[in-house]
Structure formats: C-alpha cells, structure tokens
Design a protein around this motif. Structure first.
Motif, PDB file in Angstrom:
ATOM      1  N   TRP A 124       0.834  -1.200   0.000  1.00  0.00           N
ATOM      2  CA  TRP A 124       0.000   0.000   0.000  1.00  0.00           C
ATOM      3  C   TRP A 124       0.861   1.240   0.000  1.00  0.00           C
ATOM      4  O   TRP A 124       1.919   1.270   0.619  1.00  0.00           O
ATOM      5  CB  TRP A 124      -0.898   0.022   1.237  1.00  0.00           C
ATOM      6  CG  TRP A 124      -1.755  -1.187   1.355  1.00  0.00           C
ATOM      7  CD1 TRP A 124      -1.461  -2.325   2.057  1.00  0.00           C
ATOM      8  CD2 TRP A 124      -3.007  -1.419   0.737  1.00  0.00           C
ATOM      9  NE1 TRP A 124      -2.475  -3.224   1.918  1.00  0.00           N
ATOM     10  CE2 TRP A 124      -3.447  -2.702   1.107  1.00  0.00           C
ATOM     11  CE3 TRP A 124      -3.824  -0.672  -0.106  1.00  0.00           C
ATOM     12  CZ2 TRP A 124      -4.647  -3.247   0.693  1.00  0.00           C
ATOM     13  CZ3 TRP A 124      -5.021  -1.216  -0.519  1.00  0.00           C
ATOM     14  CH2 TRP A 124      -5.419  -2.477  -0.130  1.00  0.00           C
ATOM     15  N   THR A 125       0.382   2.287  -0.650  1.00  0.00           N
ATOM     16  CA  THR A 125       0.953   3.613  -0.551  1.00  0.00           C
ATOM     17  C   THR A 125      -0.127   4.501   0.040  1.00  0.00           C
ATOM     18  O   THR A 125      -1.243   4.558  -0.477  1.00  0.00           O
ATOM     19  CB  THR A 125       1.389   4.152  -1.929  1.00  0.00           C
ATOM     20  OG1 THR A 125       2.399   3.286  -2.449  1.00  0.00           O
ATOM     21  CG2 THR A 125       1.937   5.562  -1.805  1.00  0.00           C
ATOM     22  N   ILE A 126       0.208   5.157   1.139  1.00  0.00           N
ATOM     23  CA  ILE A 126      -0.753   5.981   1.860  1.00  0.00           C
ATOM     24  C   ILE A 126      -0.242   7.410   1.863  1.00  0.00           C
ATOM     25  O   ILE A 126       0.911   7.671   2.228  1.00  0.00           O
ATOM     26  CB  ILE A 126      -0.915   5.480   3.306  1.00  0.00           C
ATOM     27  CG1 ILE A 126      -1.391   4.023   3.293  1.00  0.00           C
ATOM     28  CG2 ILE A 126      -1.851   6.368   4.103  1.00  0.00           C
ATOM     29  CD1 ILE A 126      -1.194   3.297   4.586  1.00  0.00           C
ATOM     30  N   THR A 127      -1.103   8.339   1.479  1.00  0.00           N
ATOM     31  CA  THR A 127      -0.753   9.750   1.491  1.00  0.00           C
ATOM     32  C   THR A 127      -1.558  10.444   2.582  1.00  0.00           C
ATOM     33  O   THR A 127      -2.771  10.307   2.631  1.00  0.00           O
ATOM     34  CB  THR A 127      -1.061  10.409   0.132  1.00  0.00           C
ATOM     35  OG1 THR A 127      -0.336   9.709  -0.892  1.00  0.00           O
ATOM     36  CG2 THR A 127      -0.665  11.875   0.122  1.00  0.00           C
ATOM     37  N   ILE A 128      -0.856  11.172   3.436  1.00  0.00           N
ATOM     38  CA  ILE A 128      -1.516  11.934   4.493  1.00  0.00           C
ATOM     39  C   ILE A 128      -1.213  13.405   4.245  1.00  0.00           C
ATOM     40  O   ILE A 128      -0.051  13.801   4.175  1.00  0.00           O
ATOM     41  CB  ILE A 128      -1.021  11.510   5.889  1.00  0.00           C
ATOM     42  CG1 ILE A 128      -1.331  10.038   6.125  1.00  0.00           C
ATOM     43  CG2 ILE A 128      -1.660  12.388   6.965  1.00  0.00           C
ATOM     44  CD1 ILE A 128      -0.800   9.497   7.428  1.00  0.00           C
ATOM     45  N   GLU A 129      -2.266  14.187   4.103  1.00  0.00           N
ATOM     46  CA  GLU A 129      -2.133  15.625   3.876  1.00  0.00           C
ATOM     47  C   GLU A 129      -2.832  16.358   5.003  1.00  0.00           C
ATOM     48  O   GLU A 129      -3.952  16.029   5.367  1.00  0.00           O
ATOM     49  CB  GLU A 129      -2.777  16.030   2.552  1.00  0.00           C
ATOM     50  CG  GLU A 129      -2.099  15.428   1.346  1.00  0.00           C
ATOM     51  CD  GLU A 129      -2.775  15.819   0.043  1.00  0.00           C
ATOM     52  OE1 GLU A 129      -3.558  16.785   0.036  1.00  0.00           O
ATOM     53  OE2 GLU A 129      -2.535  15.145  -0.959  1.00  0.00           O
ATOM     54  N   ARG A 130      -2.161  17.337   5.539  1.00  0.00           N
ATOM     55  CA  ARG A 130      -2.732  18.139   6.614  1.00  0.00           C
ATOM     56  C   ARG A 130      -3.640  19.216   6.027  1.00  0.00           C
ATOM     57  O   ARG A 130      -3.279  19.896   5.066  1.00  0.00           O
ATOM     58  CB  ARG A 130      -1.609  18.804   7.410  1.00  0.00           C
ATOM     59  CG  ARG A 130      -2.114  19.668   8.525  1.00  0.00           C
ATOM     60  CD  ARG A 130      -0.963  20.293   9.254  1.00  0.00           C
ATOM     61  NE  ARG A 130      -1.464  21.239  10.222  1.00  0.00           N
ATOM     62  CZ  ARG A 130      -0.866  21.490  11.371  1.00  0.00           C
ATOM     63  NH1 ARG A 130       0.251  20.882  11.678  1.00  0.00           N
ATOM     64  NH2 ARG A 130      -1.381  22.361  12.202  1.00  0.00           N
TER      65      ARG A 130
END
Length: 74
Positions: A50-56
């Motif tokens: 998995w590739t997970i992107t977290i953006e604030r």
C-alpha cells in the motif's frame, strides 16, 4: 473506499476509519510529523503493498469552529 474483492462491509469500514483516525490523531498529539507518503508492506508475499498519502488540512479560519487545540507536554 471499496475493495476490489466485493462490496464493503460497512461495520469493517467504520472500524477501519475509527482506527485510522485514532492512529493519526494520537501520533499528531505526540508530536509526530505524519504529513507525507507512506509505503506499507506485508510480510505475507500474497498480500498487496500500500501507498498511503496523508495531507494536513488546517481548519477554515472563516468557520465558526470553537475548537482551540491545546497541546500537552510530556
């Protein structure tokens, strides 16, 4: 988000969302920098990676939100 293997079980999705929210908010509260792209691999060769992107996203300053965060020091 739906799985490729069939229709999602709403209880499983709800539990995943609660767990993810708890993980992100706890890590942030402890001072971790969590914004970014994370790669997750499983030790099981048949499992997907998995590739997970977290953006604030900061709250909209024009909203009527009464939330004022207070960070505790260890």
């Amino acid at each position: 988000m739906a799985s490729d293997s069939g229709p999602p079980d709403s209880d499983v999705i709800a539990a995943f969302e609660r767990d993810l929210e708890a993980l992100v908010t706890t890590a942030f509260g402890r001072g971790a920098v969590i914004d970014g792209v994370w790669d997750v691999s499983s030790p099981v060769s048949a499992a997907p990676e998995w590739t997970i992107t977290i953006e604030r996203r900061d709250p909209d300053p024009d909203s009527d939100s009464a939330f004022e965060p207070e960070f505790l020091e260890d």
